[in-house]
Design an enzyme around this catalytic site. Structure first.
Site, PDB file in Angstrom:
ATOM      1  N   LYS A  54      30.621  36.356  54.251  1.00 33.19           N
ATOM      2  CA  LYS A  54      32.048  36.717  54.225  1.00 33.19           C
ATOM      3  C   LYS A  54      32.349  37.733  55.320  1.00 33.19           C
ATOM      4  CE  LYS A  54      32.637  35.661  49.337  1.00 33.19           C
ATOM      5  NZ  LYS A  54      32.662  36.105  47.941  1.00 33.19           N
ATOM      6  N   GLN A  98      32.630  41.675  44.900  1.00 35.19           N
ATOM      7  CA  GLN A  98      31.769  40.528  44.607  1.00 35.19           C
ATOM      8  C   GLN A  98      31.329  40.553  43.147  1.00 35.19           C
ATOM      9  OE1 GLN A  98      31.248  38.037  46.732  1.00 35.19           O
ATOM     10  NE2 GLN A  98      29.853  36.915  45.421  1.00 35.19           N
ATOM     11  N   ASP A 121      41.043  37.480  46.275  1.00 34.40           N
ATOM     12  CA  ASP A 121      40.317  36.544  45.407  1.00 34.40           C
ATOM     13  C   ASP A 121      41.298  35.762  44.524  1.00 34.40           C
ATOM     14  OD1 ASP A 121      37.524  36.257  45.499  1.00 34.40           O
ATOM     15  OD2 ASP A 121      37.208  38.250  44.625  1.00 34.40           O
TER      16      ASP A 121
HETATM   17  N1  GUN Z   1      31.135  35.400  42.776  1.00 35.33           N
HETATM   18  C1  GUN Z   1      31.044  34.047  42.838  1.00 35.33           C
HETATM   19  N2  GUN Z   1      32.159  33.528  43.410  1.00 35.33           N
HETATM   20  C2  GUN Z   1      32.962  34.565  43.698  1.00 35.33           C
HETATM   21  C3  GUN Z   1      34.248  34.667  44.301  1.00 35.33           C
HETATM   22  O1  GUN Z   1      34.903  33.681  44.673  1.00 35.33           O
HETATM   23  N3  GUN Z   1      34.730  35.938  44.435  1.00 35.33           N
HETATM   24  C4  GUN Z   1      34.059  37.026  44.003  1.00 35.33           C
HETATM   25  N4  GUN Z   1      34.627  38.216  44.161  1.00 35.33           N
HETATM   26  N5  GUN Z   1      32.866  36.970  43.444  1.00 35.33           N
HETATM   27  C5  GUN Z   1      32.329  35.736  43.295  1.00 35.33           C
END
Ligand code: GUN
Length: 284
Positions: A54, A98, A121
């Site tokens: 990311k 995350q 998100d």
């Molecule tokens: N953990 C697994 N997928 C995601 C996501 O799309 N966003 C976040 N913040 N954590 C995750």
């Protein structure tokens, strides 16, 4: 029928290039580059890989990346205080914490602390609520990416029966809302669903987000169905496999996403699209 491949890697690259071009145009107009803060707590190996990707892609499209890595012992109060600082920081347009978080931290509290305008998100109740009400602003990235892939088939979704397997807040529920907004008839299946194979066989579109390797069998797939596999599981041989038995399903579907190289790359692309959107909504 042998399915055509829905190439998430290629579509994600197209989306990322579009975002990069729009970021460059904004900066040329005198706007600050969009900034994305990615917060990682603890040392979950999979999360470390996702977060690294990311951050790397954020910089690649010309955005500012703000990295915060905390030890697993970080207190909930300290994390909430860090979010407050990011909410107040004008250089930060998007905040992503995350998941999963260490057990002593309540993820609901954390998500709800993020300014909804920076919730790239799309997990904050405000953004989920907007999706429920058919006027989304920041949309959950994985379902948003799946919709972009479905668009790539060139087929109309109107009136199709979409079967979503999994009811998580990150995938299943927002996915069902996206498909409903696209005028599909939607069925959501979960662990208490009776006759799961029978229901999946009715699906013109099947989206699997259960987190179990090769859970969806090939003979559950209706001839000509479009199959979107959100699963990323580590197989016994160490290779990545989806939630769908890919080879068997491919023999029946009209389109199918591979794992890796399907939905995964789309999630990051849509995260960047959301960060750009958040910057446009705030700064014009
Ligand atoms: N953990 C697994 N997928 C995601 C996501 O799309 N966003 C976040 N913040 N954590 C995750």
């Amino acid at each position: 029928m042998t399915a055509r491949i829905l190439d998430g890697k290629a579509v994600a690259q197209t989306v990322t290039q579009e975002v990069a071009a729009r970021v460059a145009a904004r900066v040329a107009e005198g706007h600050a580059p969009p900034g994305l803060a990615v917060v990682l707590v603890g040392e979950n190996a999979a999360s470390q890989v996702y977060v690294r990707n990311k951050r790397r892609t954020t910089e690649h499209v010309g955005m500012r990346s703000f990295a915060y890595d905390y030890q697993a012992t970080l207190s909930e109060d300290a994390l909430l205080a860090a979010i407050d600082r990011l909410n107040a920081n004008p250089d930060v347009h998007g905040i992503l914490v995350q998941l999963p978080l260490p057990k002593h931290i309540d993820p609901e509290k954390v998500v709800e602390r993020i300014d909804p305008g920076k919730d790239v998100d799309g997990f904050h109740p405000y953004n989920v609520g907007r999706l429920v009400l058919k006027s989304p602003t920041l949309r959950p990235c994985t379902p948003f990416g799946c919709m972009r892939l479905l668009q790539e088939t060139g087929e109309s979704l109107v009136g199709k029966h979409a079967v979503v397997i999994g009811q998580s807040n990150i995938v299943g529920r927002p996915m069902a809302l996206e498909l409903l907004m696209a005028r599909c008839t939607v069925t959501i299946c979960h662990s208490a669903t009776r006759d799961l194979p029978g229901i999946v066989r009715q699906g013109d579109v099947v989206v699997a987000g259960v987190g179990r390797p090769r859970f969806v069998q090939g003979d559950w797939i209706r001839d000509g169905a479009i199959v979107v596999d959100v699963g990323i599981n580590r197989g016994e041989d160490g290779k990545l496999v989806g939630d769908v038995d890919f080879e068997a399903a491919k023999a029946r579907a009209s389109w199918i996403t591979p794992v890796p190289g399907g939905v995964g790359p789309m999630t990051i692309a849509m995260l960047l699209a959301n960060t750009l959107r958040a910057a446009e909504l705030r700064d014009g």
